[in-house]
Design an enzyme around this catalytic site. Structure first.
Site: not given
Length: 325
Positions: A16-17, A130, A215, A277
């Site tokens: 989103g960034n 989050k 995500k 990640k």
């Protein structure tokens, strides 16, 4: 120079960034410009013949929307977090679809509002972690926490942010639709923002929950479910670094599952930065994926083609220890 790997199916996770950069306010014009830049990189994968699904983050956008909701609460009924997640799926999915279509032709990309199953008893609901929304200074964050009952934390040295529950994904509700669209040749935008978190009751009825699913973990779950060969996790840096932020910081371009897991357990990849990640990449590979790649959008094509020194590739097979020097 190694040859590009065989074309197949891939899932790409876009932060989103990347769509609202930390120094930006998140205007429609800024998001559209960022999506256009991202679409150029995604289009390279499409042109290579890959079946492509894209999962976008929504942390800054859903947080900004929550701020708008609170500001207007006296005149407009505020919506719960799961509704804001649905709104941002439509918002960002539409922007990305138009940007991809501009590169690959109208009708190439399809946005699918996606629900993701979680366990209502997941410990995450008792321990929000989050980050969502804009970066704040400490005084502003603590004031909002007092006024609105938020929980706030310092986020990787970049400022303070609101945190909400982030349960683990356990299933994709619209999986059959995603598979059908991929088989038809569409670029599928699915599980945006990690998906709308839902739990299933004994009768199968779904209940929406106020949470934001990571995500990257959602992308790994989707990649596994559609039997994708590759998982791309795009971020703001070109590759993974060991001993990040120290004088010994150095890039690492190839890891195998065992070494990546060992480094994660040793604290090399903190929860607030690269940890999710690496966790998502390991989950995908352990469930049968071929390779997971962590890189920036600018190096996406080079990394996909296996160019030496581009991005970080994590594979199931062992890699030479020289790559960790």
């Amino acid at each position: 120079m190694p040859s590009p790997i065989r074309s197949g199916s891939a899932v790409v996770a876009v932060g989103g960034n990347a769509l609202t950069r930390p120094e930006q306010l998140g205007s429609a014009e800024e998001i559209a410009a960022n999506a256009a830049a991202m679409a150029g990189a995604l289009a390279d994968l499409v042109r290579s013949g890959r079946q492509l699904a894209v999962v976008h983050g929504n942390g800054p956008q859903v947080g900004n929307l929550a701020l708008q909701q609170d500001a207007l609460a006296a005149t407009v009924p505020a919506q719960p977090l799961h509704q804001l997640s649905a709104m941002t799926q439509g918002q960002l999915g539409g922007v990305l679809a138009r940007a991809i279509d501009a590169e690959c032709g109208a009708g190439t990309a399809v946005g699918l509002v996606t629900h993701v199953l979680v366990d209502a008893a997941d410990p995450a609901f008792a321990h929000p972690t989050k980050p969502i929304g804009p970066f704040l200074d400490r005084r502003e964050a603590e004031q909002l926490a007092r006024e609105r009952g938020w929980q706030v934390v310092e986020d990787a040295g970049r400022g303070w942010r609101r945190v909400v529950p982030s349960p683990r994904p356990i299933g994709i509700v619209e999986l059959a639709a995603v598979r059908t669209l991929l088989a038809a040749g569409a670029v599928v935008l699915a599980a945006g923002g990690g998906g709308i978190a839902v739990s299933a009751g004994p009768d199968g009825r779904l209940t929406a929950l106020d949470a934001v699913i990571d995500k990257d973990l959602a992308a790994a779950a989707l990649a596994t479910a559609v039997r994708a060969e590759e998982l791309y996790l795009l971020t703001g840096v070109d590759c993974v670094h060991l001993d990040h932020g120290t004088p010994r910081q150095r890039p690492v371009h190839r890891l195998d599952v065992e070494e990546a897991a060992r480094l994660l357990a040793a604290g090399q990849f903190p929860p607030g930065s690269m940890g999710p990640k690496i966790t998502a990449a390991l989950a995908f590979l352990r469930d049968g994926g071929h390779r997971a790649i962590i890189t920036s959008a600018g190096l996406l094509r080079d990394t996909a083609d296996g160019l030496p020194g581009a991005g970080t590739c994590i594979e199931r097979s062992p890699v030479p220890m020289a790559n960790l020097a």
